[in-house]
Design a protein around this motif. Sequence first.
Motif, PDB file in Angstrom:
ATOM      1  N   VAL A   1       0.981   4.016  -3.030  1.00 17.01           N
ATOM      2  CA  VAL A   1       0.667   5.432  -2.801  1.00 17.01           C
ATOM      3  C   VAL A   1       1.845   6.321  -3.201  1.00 17.01           C
TER       4      VAL A   1
ATOM      5  N   PRO B   1       2.563  15.787   0.012  1.00 13.61           N
ATOM      6  CA  PRO B   1       2.886  15.162   1.297  1.00 13.61           C
ATOM      7  C   PRO B   1       2.946  13.637   1.220  1.00 13.61           C
ATOM      8  N   PHE B   2       2.029  13.033   0.451  1.00 16.86           N
ATOM      9  CA  PHE B   2       2.000  11.567   0.413  1.00 16.86           C
ATOM     10  C   PHE B   2       3.178  10.989  -0.368  1.00 16.86           C
TER      11      PHE B   2
ATOM     12  N   GLU C   1      -2.945  20.923   8.076  1.00 17.32           N
ATOM     13  CA  GLU C   1      -2.124  20.072   7.208  1.00 17.32           C
ATOM     14  C   GLU C   1      -2.877  19.737   5.917  1.00 17.32           C
ATOM     15  N   LEU C   2      -4.190  19.528   6.038  1.00 15.09           N
ATOM     16  CA  LEU C   2      -4.992  19.155   4.871  1.00 15.09           C
ATOM     17  C   LEU C   2      -5.366  20.375   4.022  1.00 15.09           C
TER      18      LEU C   2
ATOM     19  N   LEU D   1       7.881  10.063  11.152  1.00 15.39           N
ATOM     20  CA  LEU D   1       7.326   9.648   9.855  1.00 15.39           C
ATOM     21  C   LEU D   1       8.425   9.653   8.778  1.00 15.39           C
TER      22      LEU D   1
ATOM     23  N   ILE E   1      10.175   6.439   9.221  1.00 18.28           N
ATOM     24  CA  ILE E   1       9.328   5.362   8.687  1.00 18.28           C
ATOM     25  C   ILE E   1       9.404   5.364   7.156  1.00 18.28           C
ATOM     26  N   TRP E   2       9.356   6.565   6.564  1.00 15.97           N
ATOM     27  CA  TRP E   2       9.426   6.699   5.099  1.00 15.97           C
ATOM     28  C   TRP E   2      10.744   6.102   4.582  1.00 15.97           C
TER      29      TRP E   2
ATOM     30  N   VAL F   1       0.841  -1.211   0.000  1.00 12.49           N
ATOM     31  CA  VAL F   1       0.000   0.000   0.000  1.00 12.49           C
ATOM     32  C   VAL F   1       0.872   1.255   0.000  1.00 12.49           C
ATOM     33  N   TRP F   2       1.912   1.241   0.818  1.00 11.54           N
ATOM     34  CA  TRP F   2       2.827   2.390   0.849  1.00 11.54           C
ATOM     35  C   TRP F   2       3.456   2.600  -0.528  1.00 11.54           C
TER      36      TRP F   2
ATOM     37  N   TYR G   1       4.732  15.069   6.459  1.00 10.38           N
ATOM     38  CA  TYR G   1       3.564  15.613   7.155  1.00 10.38           C
ATOM     39  C   TYR G   1       3.355  15.002   8.536  1.00 10.38           C
ATOM     40  N   GLY G   2       4.373  14.286   9.049  1.00 11.10           N
ATOM     41  CA  GLY G   2       4.177  13.669  10.355  1.00 11.10           C
ATOM     42  C   GLY G   2       5.429  13.694  11.216  1.00 11.10           C
TER      43      GLY G   2
ATOM     44  N   LEU H   1      -2.259  17.557  -3.222  1.00 10.48           N
ATOM     45  CA  LEU H   1      -2.282  16.574  -2.137  1.00 10.48           C
ATOM     46  C   LEU H   1      -1.253  15.470  -2.342  1.00 10.48           C
TER      47      LEU H   1
END
Lengths: 62, 379
Positions: free
Chosen positions: B205, B323-324, B287-288, B334, B337-338, B201-202, B329-330, B320
Amino acid sequence: MNSVWRIPVILGALSLVGLSAAILGDGFWHWICWITLSIPLAVCAVKLWRQWPSSSPATPPA
Amino acid sequence: MTPASLRGWRLVHRWTSLICTVNLLILCVTGLILVFHHEIQHIMGEELDTSYTEGQARLPLQTLVDIAQKADPTLAPKLVSFDPEDAGANYIYIGPPGARDFEDGRWVVLNSFTGNNQVLKKPEETLTGFLLKLHVDLFAGFAGQMFVGVMGILFVVSTVSGLVVYGPFMKKLAFGLLRFGRGPRIANIDLHNLFGVATLVWAFVVGLTGAILSFSPLIIGYWQQTELVAMAARHTEPMTGTAISIDQAAQAGLAAFPGKDLAFIAYPGNNYSSDRHFSVMVRGHTELTKKILSVALVDAESGTVVETADTPWYITALLLSGPFHFGDYGGLPLQIIWALFTIVTTAVTVTGFVVWLKRPRTRTAVLERSPHGASEGKA
């Protein structure tokens, strides 16, 4: 759901929750993000560590 | 699934993956470092000086524009951009007077509180700039960027097809089983399957948002040539008097969207505005909503807002995607983790390639082509 897809679907759902959480807010949402996204990584690490050939040759395959 | 369609999916997975392998490895290595670009810029002393003292007032935009123009008095201001993460950073684009496009001008970066002109090094001259260029366009400009975008689409197809072939392959195998004692091909297949499905999933995305970002020149160009052109075409009265200042335009734009922040202001007469109107683009605070723009067309003569609009869905999707893709954004956890996901994705790429290198060529190749070939691993 059959056993092939059970864990992958759980990990995928956790990833989606984690990816979305941190964009929604700070604090609590960041923690949700960090924890849920860590789980797929932890699963990779644990599976690798448990089955690495030299670490415990006596352990039967998971 | 019929054996024939499974064979088809396996071919799709094999070839989409193989074609993007080399580029994917470049993206993984550069991306892994770029996740920490702020930290690296800090260590290398390449950060902008955007410091200011508490309570200090921002300089009027007109003052900043005047300072920017001193960098090259033959050029005229075209665009003023505001950094959502850093109130002290203003980016001002100056270009040849009369030019509607953004080809032959340059960016000037100013501290919005002190007016201090920050010399922007050429990207190639900084570590993160070099890696970013390699990541985005392989030093091949627009064509390179489109190439990387196509590779991104192949990667997305590779993740989806990988998921399709995972099911039949794993029918008789426990999740996460790693058979290290069964030779390099089996070991690599098992590692590829575990790492691939756990991070799918990561990877999907990040791959999809990366492809969208690659095509951003086309997406923004489409928006500009459809909606923005149509908006400007509704207000074609010629300019007769003198133009208002950019500060008045900003005030008028902000008044149309209470509670929002400035994102960009385009001067009249370029691709993002009309000949008589400023385009004032604003964004929200969270953030959004920071990623969602609205635009006000401000009459440069009267200072009134003649029209407002939200950006269409594809611009919102593009904004959008940032950030993804960047994972910024975390906070630092994060980012880490990335980076870890990037390492696992690199491992998936390498193990997948090894599986292909060590593919059976003779007797077992016949077995693979048989209807039961999908579960060759158990043989």
